[in-house]
Design a protein around this motif. Structure first.
Motif, mmCIF file in Angstrom:
data_model
loop_
_atom_site.group_PDB
_atom_site.id
_atom_site.type_symbol
_atom_site.label_atom_id
_atom_site.label_comp_id
_atom_site.label_asym_id
_atom_site.label_seq_id
_atom_site.Cartn_x
_atom_site.Cartn_y
_atom_site.Cartn_z
ATOM 1 N N VAL B 11 0.871 -1.170 0.000
ATOM 2 C CA VAL B 11 0.000 0.000 0.000
ATOM 3 C C VAL B 11 0.908 1.220 0.000
ATOM 4 O O VAL B 11 1.839 1.306 0.803
ATOM 5 C CB VAL B 11 -0.921 0.015 1.229
ATOM 6 N N ASP B 12 0.664 2.144 -0.925
ATOM 7 C CA ASP B 12 1.572 3.272 -1.086
ATOM 8 C C ASP B 12 0.784 4.586 -1.008
ATOM 9 O O ASP B 12 0.001 4.902 -1.901
ATOM 10 C CB ASP B 12 2.287 3.155 -2.442
ATOM 11 N N ALA B 13 0.985 5.305 0.080
ATOM 12 C CA ALA B 13 0.399 6.633 0.275
ATOM 13 C C ALA B 13 -1.113 6.642 0.062
ATOM 14 O O ALA B 13 -1.665 7.529 -0.581
ATOM 15 C CB ALA B 13 1.076 7.656 -0.639
ATOM 16 N N ALA B 14 -1.794 5.621 0.591
ATOM 17 C CA ALA B 14 -3.246 5.552 0.432
ATOM 18 C C ALA B 14 -3.916 6.643 1.258
ATOM 19 O O ALA B 14 -3.629 6.810 2.442
ATOM 20 C CB ALA B 14 -3.748 4.180 0.879
ATOM 21 N N THR B 15 -4.799 7.400 0.604
ATOM 22 C CA THR B 15 -5.499 8.481 1.284
ATOM 23 C C THR B 15 -6.988 8.388 0.987
ATOM 24 O O THR B 15 -7.389 8.156 -0.150
ATOM 25 C CB THR B 15 -4.959 9.848 0.817
ATOM 26 N N ILE B 36 -1.199 6.419 3.965
ATOM 27 C CA ILE B 36 -0.774 5.160 4.594
ATOM 28 C C ILE B 36 0.093 4.364 3.618
ATOM 29 O O ILE B 36 -0.301 4.145 2.475
ATOM 30 C CB ILE B 36 -2.008 4.302 4.957
ATOM 31 N N SER B 37 1.260 3.963 4.063
ATOM 32 C CA SER B 37 2.106 3.082 3.253
ATOM 33 C C SER B 37 2.494 1.867 4.090
ATOM 34 O O SER B 37 2.912 2.020 5.236
ATOM 35 C CB SER B 37 3.382 3.808 2.803
ATOM 36 N N SER B 71 -6.421 8.962 -3.311
ATOM 37 C CA SER B 71 -5.137 8.876 -3.999
ATOM 38 C C SER B 71 -4.346 7.750 -3.360
ATOM 39 O O SER B 71 -4.707 7.247 -2.298
ATOM 40 C CB SER B 71 -4.379 10.197 -3.883
ATOM 41 N N GLY B 72 -3.256 7.383 -4.017
ATOM 42 C CA GLY B 72 -2.439 6.300 -3.490
ATOM 43 C C GLY B 72 -2.558 5.066 -4.345
ATOM 44 O O GLY B 72 -3.366 5.005 -5.279
ATOM 45 N N LYS B 73 -1.747 4.078 -4.007
ATOM 46 C CA LYS B 73 -1.626 2.907 -4.855
ATOM 47 C C LYS B 73 -1.708 1.657 -3.993
ATOM 48 O O LYS B 73 -1.180 1.608 -2.896
ATOM 49 C CB LYS B 73 -0.265 2.937 -5.559
ATOM 50 N N ILE B 81 -4.068 -2.755 -8.182
ATOM 51 C CA ILE B 81 -5.485 -3.134 -8.146
ATOM 52 C C ILE B 81 -6.430 -1.981 -7.833
ATOM 53 O O ILE B 81 -7.608 -2.056 -8.133
ATOM 54 C CB ILE B 81 -5.748 -4.279 -7.131
ATOM 55 N N GLN B 82 -5.905 -0.901 -7.238
ATOM 56 C CA GLN B 82 -6.869 0.097 -6.776
ATOM 57 C C GLN B 82 -7.523 0.831 -7.936
ATOM 58 O O GLN B 82 -8.611 1.365 -7.810
ATOM 59 C CB GLN B 82 -6.234 1.077 -5.784
ATOM 60 N N SER B 83 -6.880 0.825 -9.120
ATOM 61 C CA SER B 83 -7.439 1.566 -10.250
ATOM 62 C C SER B 83 -8.365 0.704 -11.099
ATOM 63 O O SER B 83 -8.985 1.201 -12.035
ATOM 64 C CB SER B 83 -6.292 2.092 -11.118
#
Ligand SMILES: Nc1ncnc2c1ncn2[C@@H]1O[C@H](COP(=O)(O)OP(=O)(O)OP(=O)(O)O)[C@@H](O)[C@H]1O
Ligand SMILES: [Mg+2]
Lengths: 293, 276
Positions: B11-15, B36-37, B71-73, B81-83
């Motif tokens: 999880v990369d910079a999930a907001t 959150i990462s 935002s975030g990945k 998967i988030q997109s």
């Protein structure tokens, strides 16, 4: 997936109280039995009416106009000399058919609309809710009169008008059940399981709205019967010689002051009993809604 | 024990910000996830602690594609998967599971446990219906529910029984990852121990990964390899269990630990005194 051991089928069959038992527990045996018996009696009577040894309900006997109840004509004859007893029973057919078909159309269109509105929310919900409110704000009798005057006084139009009024009833009801479910965990779990959105709505959400919908059906039918009779009474809807309670009441209305009460009173009782028993059955079915955690 | 750990989920910079309307119709923003990462490795249990409303459940829903991120990945097994749209994400569904926080509302009131567990295997195409049926009974048995429960509706079961059924449901499609949102809160001590041991055993057998949310720090200490601490939507601390329990850096973690283990030293002293 690891090896799956053979398990013998030692299912214990769980016996749940039947639907009927649950109704009796909540309403008392008397109330349930009496109302269901009357409703079934009315419907069966309507279904088998052509098979019964009744007089022809639409055959005018010019020489026997406005005869009082007798051994020959149990409920007397009307202003055209038609047998009121036979007509009162045959009227079940037309009144219930019209009522049920209009309610069914209303449910079939209204329930999915409400489910969509409640599940997707947002703009779709706003638009559908506004339309519903506008529709329900319209005075029903005036609307029916206007449409029947403009589009023609046919049974199909009558069914459609009443169906039209049932759509918002059911879309609102289903929406009110569905909307709070959108965020509930079991709906999320259904998504996690891989249900497509359409399966989430139809397999997991709509079944939860079925009990309130089913308990509303008899009430809607009662209302539809009243409306059909009301419209026929003011000369719209069903007209003589078709046997229909509202039209029959109208036929005898002007005779009551002359003491010729039987022309209106018997179809009036038929209408009253049907509406009363449908209301009761709806109330009885509502006791099924409550048992939700 | 394990060679170089392979990341399963990143999880990369999930907001995520919820826009709420207060009673005065002013817009109020609630940041449930604030950049959150984190990384979850294969076969690992990550403990997640944090006060009520700190965004733990929201993090789980985000990983499981039940909530859109602002935002975030999120990367699962090398795939972003988030997109993905809901239908593009569906093939991943069975591999990412969740035990929801509230067991009472986790099951469809119109479905028996058997239908609910079968439904959770709807993407499992390699098993036929009869095999799935047997698997349902086997799973129920693993969570200490007899085959009788297969025919019960949720309102005929207790909270603890539902919670165990929810764990069985999450295990059913043989996932890579389960977000366990306070999965033992409604269980008594003996069942709790059995369930925890079941989860740990399955982890050894299938190298499934867990995020384990709990307010019970002792339990976290027992089960987790690593610990994450969330506070008001932020990840304020993350690291080895030993490091977090012995040298908490963040003020919130220190408070949390002292609230849980308060008096432990004194009790230990008292015990040794009575024993001598
Ligand atoms: N659907 C939603 N709409 C608006 N706000 C939400 C929604 N879901 C969560 N929130 C808000 O986001 C924040 C984080 O909620 P979340 O459920 O993730 O907390 P939590 O850490 O799981 O708490 P708990 O330990 O009580 O379960 C809370 O302030 C909550 O009010
Ligand atoms: Mg939570």
């Amino acid at each position: 997936m690891s090896a799956i051991p053979q398990l013998q089928d030692d299912f214990v069959v769980i016996r749940r109280p039947s639907l009927y038992r649950r109704l009796v527990e909540a309403n008392g045996a008397w109330r349930v039995n009496l109302n269901l018996a009357i409703l079934i009696f009315i419907i069966v009577l309507g279904v088998i009416a052509p098979l019964l040894p009744l007089q022809n309900p639409v055959k005018p006997l010019p020489l026997e106009r406005l005869n009082p109840p007798s051994a020959e004509h149990w409920f007397g004859t009307d202003t055209n000399g038609m047998d009121v007893f036979s007509r009162t029973i045959h009227a079940i057919r037309i009144d219930f058919t019209l009522a049920i078909s209009s309610v069914v159309i209303g449910v079939v269109i209204g329930a999915p609309l409400g489910a969509i509105s409640g599940y997707y929310g947002g703009r779709i919900d706003d638009v559908l809710t506004r339309i519903t409110e506008v529709l329900q704000g319209f005075p029903q009798i005036l609307f029916a009169m206007a449409v029947l005057a403009a589009a023609g006084n046919s049974l199909i139009n009558l069914i459609l008008i009443i169906a039209f009024y049932n759509i918002p009833v059911y879309s609102k009801m289903v929406r009110s059940v569905v909307a709070p479910l959108r965020e509930v965990e079991f709906v999320q779990a259904a998504k996690v399981a891989g249900n497509r959105p359409i399966a989430v709505v139809f397999r997991h959400i709509i079944p939860n709205a079925l009990v309130p919908v089913f308990s509303q059906l008899p009430l809607s039918c009662a209302y539809a019967v009243q409306l059909i009779a009301g419209l026929s009474f003011i000369g719209l809807g069903v007209s003589i010689p078709t046997p229909e309670w509202g039209a029959m009441i109208q036929n005898g209305a002007s005779q009551i002051v002359f003491g010729k009460w039987w022309v209106s009173v018997f179809p009036g009782l038929g209408l009253f009993f049907s509406v009363w028993v449908l209301n009761n059955v709806s109330d009885i079915l509502k006791s099924l809604v409550v048992r939700r955690a | 024990m394990m060679a170089a750990p392979t990341p399963l989920i990143t999880v990369d910079a999930a907001t995520k910000t919820y826009k709420l309307r207060s009673r005065s119709l002013r817009r109020v923003n609630m940041t449930a996830l604030d950049r959150i990462s984190l990384v979850i490795n294969r076969g690992e249990t990550v403990g997640l602690v944090g006060e009520s409303g700190s965004g733990k459940s929201t993090l789980g829903r985000a990983i499981l594609h039940l909530t859109d991120l602002d935002s975030g990945k999120i990367v699962y097994n090398g795939n972003e998967i988030q997109s993905l749209s809901e239908s593009e994400f569906r093939p991943y569904r069975r591999k990412l599971q969740m035990v929801f926080q509230n067991p009472l509302t986790s099951f469809n009131p119109m479905m028996t446990m058997e239908s609910a567990l079968l439904d959770s295997m709807r993407l499992v195409s390699e098993l036929d219906l009869n095999t799935k049926r047997r698997r349902v009974l086997q799973l129920l048995d693993q969570v200490e529910l007899s085959s009788r429960f297969a025919t019960l509706y949720p309102y005929e079961m207790s909270g603890g029984q539902l919670q165990r059924a929810a764990i069985a449901r999450a295990l059913a499609p043989d996932p890579d990852f389960i977000f366990l949102d306070e999965p033992t809160a409604a269980l008594d001590m003996s069942i709790r121990g059995q369930i925890i041991n079941l989860l740990l055993r399955l982890q050894r057998e299938t190298s499934v990964s867990f995020i384990f949310v709990s307010h019970d720090l002792r339990l976290i200490r027992y089960i987790a390899d690593r610990v994450l601490v969330m506070y008001q939507g932020q990840l304020v601390e993350s690291g080895d269990k030993a490091q977090i329990f012995d040298h908490p850096q963040h003020a919130y973690t220190q408070k949390l630990l002292s609230a849980t283990f308060v008096g432990q030293a004194e009790r230990a002293q008292a015990r040794s005194r009575t024993e001598t």
